[in-house]
Design an enzyme around this catalytic site. Structure first.
Site, PDB file in Angstrom:
ATOM      1  CG  PHE A   1      -1.573   1.209   1.636  1.00 30.84           C
ATOM      2  CD1 PHE A   1      -2.218   2.025   0.703  1.00 30.84           C
ATOM      3  CD2 PHE A   1      -1.579   1.604   2.980  1.00 30.84           C
ATOM      4  CE1 PHE A   1      -2.844   3.204   1.101  1.00 30.84           C
ATOM      5  CE2 PHE A   1      -2.204   2.776   3.377  1.00 30.84           C
ATOM      6  CZ  PHE A   1      -2.820   3.581   2.434  1.00 30.84           C
TER       7      PHE A   1
ATOM      8  CE1 TYR B   1       3.361  -3.938  11.586  1.00 27.62           C
ATOM      9  CE2 TYR B   1       1.970  -2.613  13.038  1.00 27.62           C
ATOM     10  CZ  TYR B   1       2.805  -2.715  11.935  1.00 27.62           C
ATOM     11  OH  TYR B   1       3.097  -1.589  11.194  1.00 27.62           O
TER      12      TYR B   1
ATOM     13  CE  LYS C   1       7.490  -1.599  11.069  1.00 33.92           C
ATOM     14  NZ  LYS C   1       7.987  -1.679   9.667  1.00 33.92           N
TER      15      LYS C   1
ATOM     16  CG  LEU D   1       4.943  -9.679  -5.834  1.00 36.78           C
ATOM     17  CD1 LEU D   1       4.847 -10.199  -7.259  1.00 36.78           C
ATOM     18  CD2 LEU D   1       4.221  -8.335  -5.715  1.00 36.78           C
TER      19      LEU D   1
ATOM     20  CE  LYS E   1      -6.856 -14.152  22.022  1.00 38.53           C
ATOM     21  NZ  LYS E   1      -5.881 -15.240  21.830  1.00 38.53           N
TER      22      LYS E   1
ATOM     23  CB  THR F   1       4.124   1.607  12.990  1.00 34.59           C
ATOM     24  OG1 THR F   1       2.881   1.852  13.643  1.00 34.59           O
ATOM     25  CG2 THR F   1       4.787   0.430  13.683  1.00 34.59           C
ATOM     26  CG  ASP F   2       1.283   5.574  15.563  1.00 35.49           C
ATOM     27  OD1 ASP F   2       1.099   4.420  15.136  1.00 35.49           O
ATOM     28  OD2 ASP F   2       0.360   6.425  15.641  1.00 35.49           O
ATOM     29  CD  GLU F   3      -0.278  -0.205  15.103  1.00 39.35           C
ATOM     30  OE1 GLU F   3      -0.340  -1.316  15.646  1.00 39.35           O
ATOM     31  OE2 GLU F   3      -0.890   0.071  14.067  1.00 39.35           O
TER      32      GLU F   3
ATOM     33  CG  ASN G   1      -3.842   3.736  12.249  1.00 42.92           C
ATOM     34  OD1 ASN G   1      -2.926   3.652  13.065  1.00 42.92           O
ATOM     35  ND2 ASN G   1      -4.843   2.891  12.208  1.00 42.92           N
ATOM     36  CG  ASN G   2      -0.095   5.767   6.191  1.00 41.76           C
ATOM     37  OD1 ASN G   2       0.676   5.908   5.262  1.00 41.76           O
ATOM     38  ND2 ASN G   2       0.209   6.193   7.401  1.00 41.76           N
TER      39      ASN G   2
ATOM     40  CD  GLU H   1       3.750 -10.962   6.610  1.00 42.23           C
ATOM     41  OE1 GLU H   1       2.547 -10.667   6.727  1.00 42.23           O
ATOM     42  OE2 GLU H   1       4.198 -11.591   5.631  1.00 42.23           O
TER      43      GLU H   1
HETATM   44  P1  NAD Z   1       1.518  -3.692   3.253  1.00 43.66           P
HETATM   45  O1  NAD Z   1       1.223  -4.896   4.055  1.00 43.66           O
HETATM   46  O2  NAD Z   1       0.455  -3.108   2.373  1.00 43.66           O
HETATM   47  O3  NAD Z   1       2.770  -3.967   2.294  1.00 43.66           O
HETATM   48  C1  NAD Z   1       3.895  -4.689   2.723  1.00 43.66           C
HETATM   49  C2  NAD Z   1       4.686  -5.094   1.477  1.00 43.66           C
HETATM   50  O4  NAD Z   1       5.869  -5.786   1.923  1.00 43.66           O
HETATM   51  C3  NAD Z   1       3.927  -6.033   0.539  1.00 43.66           C
HETATM   52  O5  NAD Z   1       4.078  -5.602  -0.802  1.00 43.66           O
HETATM   53  C4  NAD Z   1       4.599  -7.386   0.765  1.00 43.66           C
HETATM   54  O6  NAD Z   1       4.564  -8.217  -0.386  1.00 43.66           O
HETATM   55  C5  NAD Z   1       6.005  -6.965   1.126  1.00 43.66           C
HETATM   56  N1  NAD Z   1       6.723  -7.973   1.934  1.00 43.66           N
HETATM   57  C6  NAD Z   1       6.275  -8.607   3.051  1.00 43.66           C
HETATM   58  N2  NAD Z   1       7.195  -9.486   3.484  1.00 43.66           N
HETATM   59  C7  NAD Z   1       8.252  -9.392   2.625  1.00 43.66           C
HETATM   60  C8  NAD Z   1       9.516 -10.036   2.555  1.00 43.66           C
HETATM   61  N3  NAD Z   1       9.887 -10.978   3.446  1.00 43.66           N
HETATM   62  N4  NAD Z   1      10.360  -9.698   1.551  1.00 43.66           N
HETATM   63  C9  NAD Z   1      10.006  -8.754   0.626  1.00 43.66           C
HETATM   64  N5  NAD Z   1       8.816  -8.116   0.646  1.00 43.66           N
HETATM   65  C10 NAD Z   1       7.955  -8.438   1.636  1.00 43.66           C
HETATM   66  O7  NAD Z   1       2.053  -2.621   4.286  1.00 43.66           O
HETATM   67  P2  NAD Z   1       1.912  -1.023   4.268  1.00 43.66           P
HETATM   68  O8  NAD Z   1       0.643  -0.666   4.944  1.00 43.66           O
HETATM   69  O9  NAD Z   1       2.208  -0.529   2.913  1.00 43.66           O
HETATM   70  O10 NAD Z   1       3.095  -0.642   5.265  1.00 43.66           O
HETATM   71  C11 NAD Z   1       4.419  -0.413   4.771  1.00 43.66           C
HETATM   72  C12 NAD Z   1       5.330  -0.109   5.940  1.00 43.66           C
HETATM   73  O11 NAD Z   1       4.841   1.028   6.644  1.00 43.66           O
HETATM   74  C13 NAD Z   1       5.399  -1.243   6.963  1.00 43.66           C
HETATM   75  O12 NAD Z   1       6.738  -1.364   7.391  1.00 43.66           O
HETATM   76  C14 NAD Z   1       4.498  -0.781   8.094  1.00 43.66           C
HETATM   77  O13 NAD Z   1       4.926  -1.288   9.328  1.00 43.66           O
HETATM   78  C15 NAD Z   1       4.663   0.720   8.022  1.00 43.66           C
HETATM   79  N6  NAD Z   1       3.523   1.524   8.485  1.00 43.66           N
HETATM   80  C16 NAD Z   1       2.260   1.273   8.032  1.00 43.66           C
HETATM   81  C17 NAD Z   1       1.212   2.085   8.463  1.00 43.66           C
HETATM   82  C18 NAD Z   1      -0.208   1.867   7.949  1.00 43.66           C
HETATM   83  O14 NAD Z   1      -1.138   2.526   8.432  1.00 43.66           O
HETATM   84  N7  NAD Z   1      -0.444   1.005   6.969  1.00 43.66           N
HETATM   85  C19 NAD Z   1       1.436   3.125   9.356  1.00 43.66           C
HETATM   86  C20 NAD Z   1       2.741   3.348   9.813  1.00 43.66           C
HETATM   87  C21 NAD Z   1       3.773   2.543   9.352  1.00 43.66           C
END
Ligand code: NAD
Length: 329
Positions: free
Chosen positions: A11, A151, A155, A39, A275, A127-129, A180-181, A86
């Protein structure tokens, strides 16, 4: 200049790549962007279709836990933007192994390879989490890490490894911690796209517990602009919170999504709380504002209206993915 983007088919990473290759970040206008992504269920080449034919884009299908592959693609990289993880809390509750191996082990492997290849900047997207849950006020970057889910614990582990590679080896690492995005191309297991796709299909939405858990919602474009500022100007070894969106309880968010799709509360099904559900997240963004001139631009009302309309128009994108969403949803 070559930028290695891990997790660029997910995303947030794919938003970054589409923006960068679309010219949104002038300092990287001539950069080659290499996406390294496994992927998993969360990553999709459909997210990168708009840039797939550009000569400055290259996709590498592979795992950040694969040392030979990481070594091959770290070679020649000037900057690493590390999004791969993840990322879904509910999945980490039912099975945490991949969270630890990808988020902690994969990050360590990337950091080691970045060190060996003399990478100029490594931005670790977190992440802020990792801060836990806060009833009042907001976390500054020096707040202790008190993660509560597998999770966020994984992180937090990756943040500490990233910090250690700077302190021990001087690797130019920056860490970002965002709230959160939301926005287009978010996998339909996260709350906003899950609720929208259910409502578009005339299905009820599951609201956890009393619905009073509070999150700060930031448009994905504001997050990616913050990451870009950190990539270009962040001081090595520093952590930057990114946020400044809109704080809403899940009930308030649900009300807005019901209204935006022309539904009422009869479409809401209360479900047993998650949980260990964190009550409230809130980041203090003074540091990135003062040091790097960051400010969020997208008003929530406008961003959510655009997001609703995107999900209404892009059934072709989300329908095939929804079958893979977390089974209890
Ligand atoms: P997402 O789950 O949409 O995407 C994660 C991507 O990483 C996927 O394309 C997946 O195929 C890839 N991936 C997973 N395991 C892999 C591996 N072992 N090797 C290579 N690629 C792998 O996540 P997102 O929401 O786009 O989040 C991206 C980053 O931002 C994450 O690190 C997350 O912790 C952080 N983040 C997310 C949010 C949110 O609200 N979504 C907020 C703050 C931070």
């Amino acid at each position: 200049m070559r930028i290695l983007v891990t997790g660029g088919a997910g995303f947030i990473g794919s938003h970054y790549v589409r923006q960068a290759l679309g010219g949104a970040y002038p300092a990287y206008a001539d950069a080659e962007i290499v996406v390294l992504d496994l992927l998993t269920y969360a990553g999709s080449l459909a997210n990168l279709a708009p840039v797939a034919d550009l000569p400055s884009y290259r996709f590498v299908h592979g795992d950040i836990r694969d040392p030979a592959l990481v070594d091959r693609w770290m070679s020649g990289a000037d900057v690493v933007l590390h999004f791969a993880a993840e990322s879904h809390v509910d999945r980490s509750i039912t099975g945490a192994a991949d969270f630890v191996s990808t988020n902690v082990g994969g990050t360590q492997l990337l950091l080691q390879a970045a060190l060996e290849h003399g990478v100029g900047k490594f931005v670790h997207v977190s992440t802020d989490e990792v801060y836990g849950s806060i009833e009042h006020g907001s976390w500054a970057e020096e707040h202790p890490l008190e993660p509560n889910s597998p999770y966020s614990a994984a992180k937090a582990g990756s943040d500490l490894i990233a910090r250690a590679y700077h302190r021990t080896h001087g690797l130019p690492v920056c860490i970002t911690r965002c709230s959160n995005n939301y926005g287009p191309y978010q996998f339909p297991e996260k709350v906003i796209p899950l609720f929208l796709t259910n409502l578009i299909d005339g299905r009820k939405v599951p609201l956890y517990g009393d619905g009073l858990n509070v999150r700060d919602w930031l448009h994905v474009d504001d997050h990616c602009r913050g990451i870009q500022l950190v990539a270009e100007h962040g001081r090595p070894g520093e952590t930057y919170n990114i946020g400044g969106g809109t704080e809403l309880s899940n009930r308030e968010l649900t009300g807005l999504l019901l209204e935006a799709t022309g539904n009422d509360w009869s479409m809401v099904e209360p479900v047993t709380d998650r949980k260990g559900h964190d009550r409230r997240y809130s980041v203090d963004i003074t540091k990135i504002q003062n040091e790097l001139g960051y400010a969020p631009r997208m008003a929530f009302t406008e961003g959510i209206a655009q997001t609703v309309s995107w999900y209404q128009q892009r059934r072709d994108w989300w329908e095939p993915l929804r079958a893979q969403a977390a089974p209890h949803r």
